[in-house]
Structure formats: structure tokens, C-alpha cells
Design an enzyme around this catalytic site. Structure first.
Site, PDB file in Angstrom:
ATOM      1  N   SER A   8     -18.262 -29.046 -20.825  1.00 21.09           N
ATOM      2  CA  SER A   8     -19.480 -28.460 -20.271  1.00 21.09           C
ATOM      3  C   SER A   8     -19.473 -28.551 -18.745  1.00 21.09           C
ATOM      4  CB  SER A   8     -20.699 -29.225 -20.813  1.00 21.09           C
ATOM      5  OG  SER A   8     -20.648 -30.569 -20.363  1.00 21.09           O
ATOM      6  N   ASP A  64     -12.544 -37.223 -21.800  1.00 18.16           N
ATOM      7  CA  ASP A  64     -13.777 -37.962 -21.601  1.00 18.16           C
ATOM      8  C   ASP A  64     -13.514 -39.020 -20.540  1.00 18.16           C
ATOM      9  OD1 ASP A  64     -16.496 -37.775 -22.757  1.00 18.16           O
ATOM     10  OD2 ASP A  64     -16.252 -39.932 -22.957  1.00 18.16           O
ATOM     11  N   LYS A 161      -8.026 -36.281  -3.814  1.00 18.99           N
ATOM     12  CA  LYS A 161      -8.645 -36.997  -4.938  1.00 18.99           C
ATOM     13  C   LYS A 161      -7.699 -36.986  -6.150  1.00 18.99           C
ATOM     14  CE  LYS A 161     -12.340 -36.992  -8.365  1.00 18.99           C
ATOM     15  NZ  LYS A 161     -13.478 -36.319  -8.999  1.00 18.99           N
TER      16      LYS A 161
HETATM   17  P1  ITT Z   1     -17.904 -33.036 -21.002  1.00 19.14           P
HETATM   18  O1  ITT Z   1     -18.569 -31.787 -21.509  1.00 19.14           O
HETATM   19  O2  ITT Z   1     -16.428 -32.823 -20.724  1.00 19.14           O
HETATM   20  O3  ITT Z   1     -18.162 -34.256 -21.866  1.00 19.14           O
HETATM   21  P2  ITT Z   1     -19.413 -34.536 -18.984  1.00 19.14           P
HETATM   22  O4  ITT Z   1     -19.806 -34.226 -17.576  1.00 19.14           O
HETATM   23  O5  ITT Z   1     -20.488 -34.907 -19.973  1.00 19.14           O
HETATM   24  O6  ITT Z   1     -18.541 -33.295 -19.544  1.00 19.14           O
HETATM   25  P3  ITT Z   1     -18.100 -37.180 -19.174  1.00 19.14           P
HETATM   26  O7  ITT Z   1     -18.958 -37.657 -20.284  1.00 19.14           O
HETATM   27  O8  ITT Z   1     -16.626 -37.342 -19.300  1.00 19.14           O
HETATM   28  O9  ITT Z   1     -18.296 -35.623 -18.918  1.00 19.14           O
HETATM   29  O10 ITT Z   1     -18.539 -37.774 -17.781  1.00 19.14           O
HETATM   30  C1  ITT Z   1     -19.274 -38.948 -17.671  1.00 19.14           C
HETATM   31  C2  ITT Z   1     -19.985 -39.030 -16.365  1.00 19.14           C
HETATM   32  O11 ITT Z   1     -19.062 -39.443 -15.386  1.00 19.14           O
HETATM   33  C3  ITT Z   1     -20.644 -37.750 -15.868  1.00 19.14           C
HETATM   34  O12 ITT Z   1     -21.900 -38.075 -15.302  1.00 19.14           O
HETATM   35  C4  ITT Z   1     -19.712 -37.262 -14.782  1.00 19.14           C
HETATM   36  O13 ITT Z   1     -20.431 -36.612 -13.748  1.00 19.14           O
HETATM   37  C5  ITT Z   1     -19.078 -38.558 -14.300  1.00 19.14           C
HETATM   38  N1  ITT Z   1     -17.701 -38.305 -13.899  1.00 19.14           N
HETATM   39  C6  ITT Z   1     -16.679 -37.939 -14.701  1.00 19.14           C
HETATM   40  N2  ITT Z   1     -15.566 -37.752 -13.976  1.00 19.14           N
HETATM   41  C7  ITT Z   1     -15.893 -38.014 -12.682  1.00 19.14           C
HETATM   42  C8  ITT Z   1     -15.204 -37.984 -11.464  1.00 19.14           C
HETATM   43  O14 ITT Z   1     -13.935 -37.609 -11.389  1.00 19.14           O
HETATM   44  N3  ITT Z   1     -15.851 -38.311 -10.353  1.00 19.14           N
HETATM   45  C9  ITT Z   1     -17.146 -38.672 -10.382  1.00 19.14           C
HETATM   46  N4  ITT Z   1     -17.897 -38.716 -11.489  1.00 19.14           N
HETATM   47  C10 ITT Z   1     -17.274 -38.378 -12.635  1.00 19.14           C
END
Ligand code: ITT
Length: 184
Positions: A8, A64, A161
Site C-alpha cells: 500500500s 514488511d 539511503k
Molecule cells: P505495506 O502495505 O507494505 O504493509 P506499510 O507502510 O504498512 O506498507 P510496514 O508495515 O512495513 O509498511 O511499515 C511499518 C512502518 O514503518 C510504517 O509506518 C512505515 O512508514 C515505517 N517504515 C517502513 N520502512 C521505512 C523506512 O525505510 N524508513 C522509515 N520508515 C519506514
């Protein structure tokens, strides 16, 4: 090769596309929030996402990610999305006051095509900055300083990054595994 990345989150797509491109893997985006099980392991979440995303004849990728804070005994981890949406960065900074600031970002990435499944993990250690800095990236990027740098991810351009990041590492490892599964 083409893969369909199911997520998403448009910011993840930019990063995953940029890294896979180095391996000649093209990314199509299927914009969809996949259901996530109640589990405290990213691996379980990825297995469940792969099971839902799988399509006959198509190569799919899911991932994830979570931020694990030493000062909060690993919280928020798999709950990183919920905590970001509710407490936000300021809430996290407040919770960490007076606590150790070491942190780990982790991505578990999964690939499935037919009966072939590949899983790769990428982690980066770092610290949580005293206050937010920088405007690039997304999510926790303004407060995460990877080890080896003095800047947050949000102060870096994307490719920089990727070199350090949990996602860059996981996707590079996954690309190598996909490449070796091609030869089987
Ligand atoms: P999906 O649909 O892929 O699950 P999501 O945004 O819900 O998308 P996650 O559960 O993997 O994805 O992400 C968990 C949280 O961590 C979410 O608030 C992201 O914004 C944050 N996050 C993930 N990767 C990050 C990154 O590289 N840098 C900063 N924040 C990150």
C-alpha cells in the site's frame, strides 16, 4: 524479469524499484494493503502476505518492515505502522527521553513464483536522533541515523539511503536469491 510488488506504500515502491533495477528486475506495483496476522515476527507477516498475494504464473514480492528500539525493549517492531500513525515521531521522541537511543530497522522481503519461495532479511543498526531532521524519505526516516553516518535517512538522497538501509540490504539479498533460483 518482471515482478509484481504488492504494497500500500508508494515510498517503498520507489526504493524497491530503484534497487531491483540494478539487477535488471522490473517492478510492477499492485497497490493493495494485504491483511497482516497478529504476530510479533516480521517473518510471519511476510509469509501471510505472500500467501494472499500469490497469483498463478506471476512473480510476486512483498515486504514488511519495523523499527526496533532498544530503549523500549524492541517496541514498536511489527507495530511500527500503528505507532507511527498514532503517536507519530514526536510521541516516539517523548517516550525515548532519558532512555538508550540505539535502534535497529529490519525488513523481511519475500518472493514467490509458483512453488518457489525466497525470503531475505536486511537490517541496519543506528540511533534515534534527539529531534527530527531532513525532509527526504518517509515514515521514521527523519529520526533514524544509521551507524556510520551523522545524518538521518531523511537528510540523504534515495540512493545513499539504499546503500545503508534495511530495505536496500533485504532487496539486494532477495535479488541475488531470485537470480540463483532462475538457474535451478
Ligand atoms: P505495506 O502495505 O507494505 O504493509 P506499510 O507502510 O504498512 O506498507 P510496514 O508495515 O512495513 O509498511 O511499515 C511499518 C512502518 O514503518 C510504517 O509506518 C512505515 O512508514 C515505517 N517504515 C517502513 N520502512 C521505512 C523506512 O525505510 N524508513 C522509515 N520508515 C519506514
Amino acid at each position: 524479469m518482471d515482478v509484481t510488488f504488492v504494497t500500500s506504500n508508494p515510498d517503498k515502491v520507489v526504493e524497491v524499484r530503484r534497487v531491483f533495477r540494478e539487477y535488471d528486475i522490473q517492478v510492477r506495483w499492485s497497490r493493495r494493503a494485504l491483511p497482516e496476522p497478529q504476530s510479533d515476527r516480521l517473518q510471519d507477516v511476510v509469509a501471510a502476505k505472500l500467501a494472499t498475494a500469490a497469483r498463478p504464473g506471476r512473480a510476486v514480492v512483498v515486504e514488511d518492515s519495523g523499527l526496533f528500539l532498544d530503549g523500549l525493549r524492541g517496541f514498536p517492531g511489527v507495530y511500527s505502522r500503528y505507532v507511527y500513525d498514532t503517536l507519530g515521531l514526536e510521541g516516539i521522541l517523548e517516550l525515548l527521553q532519558g532512555k538508550p537511543r540505539r535502534a535497529t530497522f529490519r525488513t523481511v522481503a519475500g518472493f514467490r513464483r509458483g512453488r518457489t519461495t525466497r525470503i531475505a532479511v536486511g537490517t541496519v543498526q543506528g540511533t534515534i536522533a534527539p529531534r527530527r531532521k531532513g525532509h527526504n524519505g518517509f515514515g521514521y526516516d527523519p529520526i533514524f541515523v544509521p551507524r556510520g553516518s551523522t545524518r538521518t535517512f531523511a537528510e540523504m538522497e534515495g540512493p545513499e539511503k539504499d546503500r545503508y538501509s534495511h530495505r536496500g540490504r533485504a532487496i539486494r539479498a532477495l535479488a541475488r536469491k531470485i537470480g540463483s533460483s532462475e538457474k535451478e
